[in-house]
Design an enzyme around this catalytic site. Structure first.
Site, PDB file in Angstrom:
ATOM      1  N   ILE A  12       0.868  -1.177   0.000  1.00  7.86           N
ATOM      2  CA  ILE A  12       0.000   0.000   0.000  1.00  7.86           C
ATOM      3  C   ILE A  12       0.905   1.227   0.000  1.00  7.86           C
ATOM      4  CG2 ILE A  12      -1.767   1.289   1.254  1.00  7.86           C
ATOM      5  CD1 ILE A  12      -2.439  -1.431   2.642  1.00  7.86           C
ATOM      6  N   LYS A  13       0.803   2.039  -1.041  1.00  7.15           N
ATOM      7  CA  LYS A  13       1.563   3.281  -1.095  1.00  7.15           C
ATOM      8  C   LYS A  13       0.622   4.443  -0.806  1.00  7.15           C
ATOM      9  CE  LYS A  13       4.911   1.578  -4.472  1.00  7.15           C
ATOM     10  NZ  LYS A  13       5.544   1.797  -5.800  1.00  7.15           N
ATOM     11  N   GLY A  99      -7.259  -2.287 -15.499  1.00  6.26           N
ATOM     12  CA  GLY A  99      -6.889  -2.170 -14.088  1.00  6.26           C
ATOM     13  C   GLY A  99      -6.727  -0.725 -13.680  1.00  6.26           C
ATOM     14  N   VAL A 100      -7.328  -0.368 -12.549  1.00  2.00           N
ATOM     15  CA  VAL A 100      -7.308   1.045 -12.142  1.00  2.00           C
ATOM     16  C   VAL A 100      -5.893   1.529 -11.846  1.00  2.00           C
ATOM     17  CG1 VAL A 100      -7.694   0.623  -9.669  1.00  2.00           C
ATOM     18  CG2 VAL A 100      -8.507   2.754 -10.727  1.00  2.00           C
ATOM     19  N   ASP A 101      -5.011   0.630 -11.449  1.00  6.01           N
ATOM     20  CA  ASP A 101      -3.615   1.043 -11.236  1.00  6.01           C
ATOM     21  C   ASP A 101      -2.960   1.437 -12.555  1.00  6.01           C
ATOM     22  OD1 ASP A 101      -3.786  -1.636 -12.059  1.00  6.01           O
ATOM     23  OD2 ASP A 101      -2.058  -2.282 -10.883  1.00  6.01           O
TER      24      ASP A 101
END
Length: 246
Positions: A12-13, A99-101
């Protein structure tokens, strides 16, 4: 102040964004998600909270609970891939399936370059996505990340080790052959995608935990860029929220 959270496959960033840029950034393991609440000590003035999550609903629910407790009354806005946003057009067959990333990384790259580029996220998986000079995303690649490649050879073959070698041009031991082969495979996919851009000045923006290993193996112009997903979330925060976030 805006709190941006990138909940990826492995970590998690987070980052605190203000009008003058990033005030702080950090990273946590999934099991350390509770530490996000300690941000309240240094950032009680958070007004917006944005999340990009690819780690599943359970972790998203934990983050939502932490946000509700730490910043009462502040909504948690969850990013979703869209047909278009902040100058980028999404050419995926079903834009919402991207993908949302990857989507946020493209937005972050566009905000940085405003031109053609290759966006590489070298994490658990390696994603290789193209942006044209006018902000169109025609598509991209997904391949196993460097560590997954290394581990899969040890796990799924009878005689190969969990290699601890190094990248060399002509490997003459098994450990070096595995590490060099994995790096050459990553570099080859990236370089082929870059050539399809047909733009010799387009940079390759390389981010993620394996970027420092893959970058030196590339024979194309590249730049190491930290936290492109967070950059994309910060870019979204400057737009009207309802069309872009749920």
């Amino acid at each position: 102040m805006i709190l941006c959270i990138d909940c990826g496959n492995s970590r998690i960033k987070w980052g605190l964004w203000s009008a003058t840029g990033w005030r702080a950034q950090g990273a946590l393991a999934h099991g350390e998600v509770g530490q996000l609440a300690t941000l309240t000590v240094d950032a009680p003035e958070v007004q917006k909270i944005l999340l990009a999550n690819v780690a599943g609903p359970a972790l998203a629910a934990q983050i939502a609970a932490l946000v509700a407790a730490a910043w009462p009354g502040r909504p948690l806005l969850t990013a979703a891939s869209q047909p278009a946003a902040v100058g980028v057009r999404n050419g995926y067959r079903s834009p919402e399936r991207l993908g949302v990333d990857r989507w946020c990384a493209l937005l972050g790259a566009w905000a940085r370059v405003r031109g053609a580029c290759l966006v590489v996220m070298a994490g658990t998986a390696t994603t290789v996505d193209s942006l044209t000079a006018d902000g169109f995303f025609p598509g991209g690649l997904i391949l196993p990340g460097l560590e997954l490649m290394r581990k899969s050879l040890a796990r799924d073959t009878a005689g190969l080790p969990l290699a601890q070698g190094q990248h060399v041009a002509q490997p003459n031991c098994t450990d070096d052959a595995i590490i060099s082969g994995c790096l050459e495979a990553q570099a080859g996919a990236i370089e082929r995608a870059w050539r399809r851009l047909a733009n010799p000045v387009a940079p390759c923006l390389l981010s993620g935990g394996a970027a420092g290993l893959i970058g030196p193996a590339l024979e194309i112009p590249w730049q190491g860029v930290d936290n492109l997903v967070l950059d994309g979330l910060a870019t979204l925060a400057s737009e009207p929220m309802p069309p872009l976030l749920g």
